[in-house]
Structure formats: structure tokens, C-alpha cells
Design an enzyme around this catalytic site. Structure first.
Site, PDB file in Angstrom:
ATOM      1  N   TYR A 132       5.417   4.835  -5.930  1.00  0.00           N
ATOM      2  CA  TYR A 132       5.636   3.310  -6.613  1.00  0.00           C
ATOM      3  C   TYR A 132       6.363   3.497  -7.975  1.00  0.00           C
ATOM      4  CZ  TYR A 132       3.960   0.450  -2.946  1.00  0.00           C
ATOM      5  OH  TYR A 132       3.667  -0.424  -1.867  1.00  0.00           O
ATOM      6  N   LYS A 183      -1.830  12.464   3.966  1.00  0.00           N
ATOM      7  CA  LYS A 183      -1.011  13.202   4.763  1.00  0.00           C
ATOM      8  C   LYS A 183      -1.095  14.619   4.460  1.00  0.00           C
ATOM      9  CE  LYS A 183       1.275  13.120   8.460  1.00  0.00           C
ATOM     10  NZ  LYS A 183       0.812  13.162   9.820  1.00  0.00           N
ATOM     11  N   ASP A 216      -2.090   8.736   9.665  1.00  0.00           N
ATOM     12  CA  ASP A 216      -1.575   8.104  11.303  1.00  0.00           C
ATOM     13  C   ASP A 216      -2.931   8.028  11.883  1.00  0.00           C
ATOM     14  OD1 ASP A 216      -2.089  10.972  10.839  1.00  0.00           O
ATOM     15  OD2 ASP A 216      -0.293  11.668  12.244  1.00  0.00           O
ATOM     16  N   ASP A 240      -0.972   0.267   0.704  1.00  0.00           N
ATOM     17  CA  ASP A 240      -0.400  -0.928   0.743  1.00  0.00           C
ATOM     18  C   ASP A 240      -0.006  -1.292   2.497  1.00  0.00           C
ATOM     19  OD1 ASP A 240       1.673  -3.424   0.548  1.00  0.00           O
ATOM     20  OD2 ASP A 240       3.174  -1.784   1.265  1.00  0.00           O
ATOM     21  N   ASP A 244      -2.288  -4.535   5.093  1.00  0.00           N
ATOM     22  CA  ASP A 244      -1.863  -5.395   5.957  1.00  0.00           C
ATOM     23  C   ASP A 244      -2.476  -5.184   7.399  1.00  0.00           C
ATOM     24  OD1 ASP A 244       0.002  -6.354   3.992  1.00  0.00           O
ATOM     25  OD2 ASP A 244       1.545  -6.651   5.410  1.00  0.00           O
TER      26      ASP A 244
HETATM   27  C1  IPM Z   1       1.657  -5.867  -2.092  1.00  0.00           C
HETATM   28  C2  IPM Z   1       3.179  -5.946  -2.003  1.00  0.00           C
HETATM   29  C3  IPM Z   1       3.819  -5.095  -3.242  1.00  0.00           C
HETATM   30  C4  IPM Z   1       3.345  -3.567  -2.861  1.00  0.00           C
HETATM   31  C5  IPM Z   1       5.338  -5.294  -3.066  1.00  0.00           C
HETATM   32  C6  IPM Z   1       5.711  -6.524  -3.173  1.00  0.00           C
HETATM   33  C7  IPM Z   1       6.063  -4.579  -4.199  1.00  0.00           C
HETATM   34  O1  IPM Z   1       3.399  -5.448  -0.756  1.00  0.00           O
HETATM   35  O2  IPM Z   1       1.128  -6.103  -3.425  1.00  0.00           O
HETATM   36  O3  IPM Z   1       0.831  -5.317  -1.324  1.00  0.00           O
HETATM   37  O4  IPM Z   1       3.859  -2.969  -2.229  1.00  0.00           O
HETATM   38  O5  IPM Z   1       2.388  -3.042  -3.482  1.00  0.00           O
HETATM   39 MN    MN Z   2       1.829  -5.011   0.527  1.00  0.00          MN
END
Ligand code: IPM
Ligand code: MN
Ligand code: NAD
Length: 344
Positions: A132, A183, A216, A240, A244
């Protein structure tokens, strides 16, 4: 009197932050809030992304920052989000991205036969380095010979502090297992460092079961047996992605909260979801992630009772189906908040 800096941001950010603030006004009326006009609108208006003095104030003047989301189709480069969100994470050295994943009502879990007790883990996502940092470059851009390099930064200091934070949290909160994910089978340099640091730290926490999964396999196991996880520690990008996935396990991205922390120094709280341009302005965004995030912020400010009251109120709304449409309910953003306030 603690002061909170509020950055509503873009898209549904302002819609959901307003709801979180209503809950905060009820539970913690003594909190002082100051709004910051940062985001795509401001950038398009005057070119400002993140004034350096604002970052400095976030670090010195405020007990915490409460942020909605950043990202707007009118700013395809996402430069403002990079400066405001990643800029705050980096400049304030918020090295822990703390992302709990807890199922509050089993019926919202997309995986069959999982109970509430089966989905209850936290992710410690490294938040200041990895892929990042923007280190890299482009060469011969736009030509058939172009080269684009994105370098992954893994420092001993950075890897060590996030891994230690995960173990310390496990010990403090009676969590039995810490799983590190990388990984290292393909990424032999940086992730070898993660392996070595993880083994060293694990030796200092003999009562905690330390395990490792390549990312994975972690993705697969999270779906098959979320109950096998207590604390997961991983790098910035993998964190990240799997959070999700974790959000989906707990019922959806509209329920996932997070804290960007540097214990004892500064903190920024935000829902895991983004600015959701597809539903922005319609009044239908789920405010619960933002409300749970406000609760997490209260806990961080030492108000643990209020944090758990928020979680119980959200749980009551989920159990009674008083939720927004994407969860099968009929409520608007504001009505879903009113349900939480009533439950409180
Ligand atoms: C999160 C978001 C951010 C990240 C993006 C918007 C840069 O997806 O906070 O999870 O990847 O950290
Ligand atoms: Mn995110
Ligand atoms: P997103 O999280 O904004 O949306 C993904 C999907 O989830 C969309 O269908 C959206 O409608 C839905 N969704 C998200 N939050 C919801 C909520 N509270 N209630 C109901 N549905 C919700 O991810 P994206 O579409 O990939 O990103 C949109 C923008 O947000 C991009 O610019 C991205 O970079 C940015 N983003 C910002 C942050 C942040 O500021 N912390 C986090 C993630 C993405």
C-alpha cells in the site's frame, strides 16, 4: 471532554456517519465533535485532498477520528482517498487495522448451518506498509514496452508490531488461537520475514495456539469453518481482502466495523465498506456498520458499557428484522437508526 474529528467523506459516507452521530449523541452527549470537509467534493472544488495541518491536528487534538468512506467516480485516480485515508493511516502510524467479525444473528450468515458462536473472530490487518505504500514506478507508460512495478514493503519493525499486537490482544481477551496468514510459498523474501517473526513471537505466548495458513487456504477455511478462527494476523492487502469475506460471513458489508489504531497514540474508526456510489443518495444504505463502528470508538474511549449496549441494540434489530433492504428488511437508513435508538 474528549473531542472527535468527523470526516463524513463521499457517497454513503455522510449518510451513515450522520446515523452513527445520532447514536453517539444519545449515548455520549458529552463528546465534542468537529466536522471536516474532506472528500471528493472539496477536492473537485479547490484541489485540496488532505491539508498537512489537519493530519497533525488529528494526531494531537482529537481522541479519535470517525470517518465514513472515500471514493467517488468523478475522481477516478482516487487521489483524495489515498491522501485522506491512507495518508492518515501512514502519517499517524496507525499500524493496527482492527476488524472484528462477529455474527449477531445466525440467519444472516450466507454459509449454511453456522451458529452465532461459529463466526466470532478478529482480524489484525497490518496498516502501514505491504503493497500500500506506493513504492514502485512506471517506465515507458502507455507504450507496448511499459513496465509497472508495485513493491511490497515488509519491515521487521512493521511485521513485529502487528504480530505482537495480535498475540497481546489474544492474551488480554482470552482468545485461544492466533493464525498468521501469508503467501510465503510464493513470496520468498517478505513473507519469510513474517514466518520468522511469527515463530519468535509465538514462543513468548506459549498458552496461545499459533498456527499458519497460506492466504489461499485461509480464504477457503474461512468459508468452510469460520469457527476455527479466533485471531487472524496478516498483511495489508490480504487483510483488506479477507475482511470483506469476513463481512459477508457476519451478514454483509453493511455490518462490518473497524478501527485503525496506534495504541496510546491516535485512532481512526470507519466502517469496512466504501462509499457505495451505486446506492448513494437514495437513503437506503445500511447504517449498522457505522453505528457499530461508533460503538467500537466508545469502547476505545473507555466506555465499554456503551459499546456493548450498541452491539446489543444492533443485535435486537437484526433479530427482529428491523433492518435495511439488502438484509431483507424494509427500512430506510434513518428508520434503521431509529430502530437502534428505540432498542437502546
Ligand atoms: C478499506 C478500503 C481501502 C483499503 C481502500 C479504499 C484504499 O478498501 O479500508 O478496506 O484498501 O484499505
Ligand atoms: Mn477494503
Ligand atoms: P463498497 O463497499 O462501497 O460497495 C460494495 C457493495 O456493497 C456495493 O454493492 C454497495 O452498494 C454495497 N454496500 C456497501 N456498503 C453498504 C451499506 N452500508 N449498506 C448497503 N449496501 C452497502 O465497495 P466498492 O464499490 O468497491 O467501492 C466504492 C468506492 O468506495 C471506491 O471508490 C472504493 O475505493 C471506496 N472504498 C472506500 C473505503 C473507505 O473509505 N474506507 C472502503 C472500501 C472502498
Amino acid at each position: 471532554m474528549p473531542k472527535i474529528a468527523v470526516v463524513p467523506g463521499d457517497g454513503i459516507g455522510p449518510e451513515v456517519i450522520e446515523q452513527g452521530l445520532r447514536v453517539l449523541a444519545t449515548l455520549a452527549p458529552d463528546l465534542e465533535v468537529e466536522h471536516f470537509d474532506l472528500g471528493a467534493e472539496r477536492y473537485l472544488r479547490d484541489g485540496t485532498t488532505m491539508p498537512p495541518d489537519v493530519t497533525a491536528r488529528f494526531g494531537s487534538e482529537f481522541a479519535a477520528v470517525y470517518l465514513g468512506a472515500l471514493g467517488d467516480p468523478r475522481v477516478p485516480s482516487n487521489v483524495h482517498a489515498k491522501d485522506i485515508l491512507l495518508g492518515s493511516r501512514f502519517q499517524l502510524d496507525l499500524f493496527v487495522n482492527f476488524r472484528p467479525c462477529k455474527l449477531l444473528d445466525a440467519r444472516y450468515c450466507p454459509v449454511k448451518d453456522k451458529s452465532e458462536a461459529d463466526v466470532d473472530f478478529v482480524v489484525f490487518r497490518e496498516n502501514t506498509e505491504g503493497l500500500y505504500t506506493g513504492v514502485g514506478g512506471q517506465f515507458k507508460r502507455g507504450t507496448p514496452d511499459e513496465v509497472a512495478i508495485e513493491q511490497e514493503i515488509n519491515t521487521r519493525k512493521g511485521v513485529e508490531r502487528i504480530i505482537r499486537a495480535a498475540f497481546a490482544y489474544a492474551r488480554e481477551h482470552g482468545r485461544k488461537r492466533v493464525c498468521m496468514s501469508d503467501k510465503a510459498n510464493a513470496m520468498r523474501h517478505g513473507h519469510d520475514l513474517w514466518q520468522r517473526v511469527f515463530r519468535e513471537a509465538a514462543a513468548e505466548y506459549p498458552e496461545i495456539q499459533a498456527s499458519h495458513l497460506y492466504v489461499d487456504v485461509l480464504a477457503m477455511r474461512l468459508v468452510q469453518s469460520p469457527e476455527s478462527f479466533d485471531v487472524i494476523v496478516t498483511n495489508n492487502l490480504f487483510g483488506d481482502i479477507i475482511t470483506d469475506l469476513g463481512a459477508a460471513l457476519q451478514g454483509g458489508i453493511g455490518l462490518a466495523s473497524s478501527g485503525n489504531l496506534n495504541p496510546g497514540k491516535a485512532a481512526l474508526f470507519e466502517p469496512v465498506h466504501g462509499s457505495a456510489p451505486d446506492i448513494a443518495g437514495k437513503g437506503i444504505a445500511n447504517p449498522l456498520a457505522s453505528i457499530l463502528t461508533a460503538g467500537m470508538m466508545l469502547g476505545y474511549l473507555g466506555r465499554r458499557d456503551e459499546e456493548s449496549r450498541v452491539e446489543k441494540a444492533v443485535q435486537a434489530c437484526l433479530k427482529s428484522g428491523r433492518v435495511t433492504r439488502e438484509l431483507g428488511g424494509t427500512l430506510s437508513t434513518r428508520e434503521a437508526t431509529e430502530a437502534v435508538l428505540a432498542a437502546l
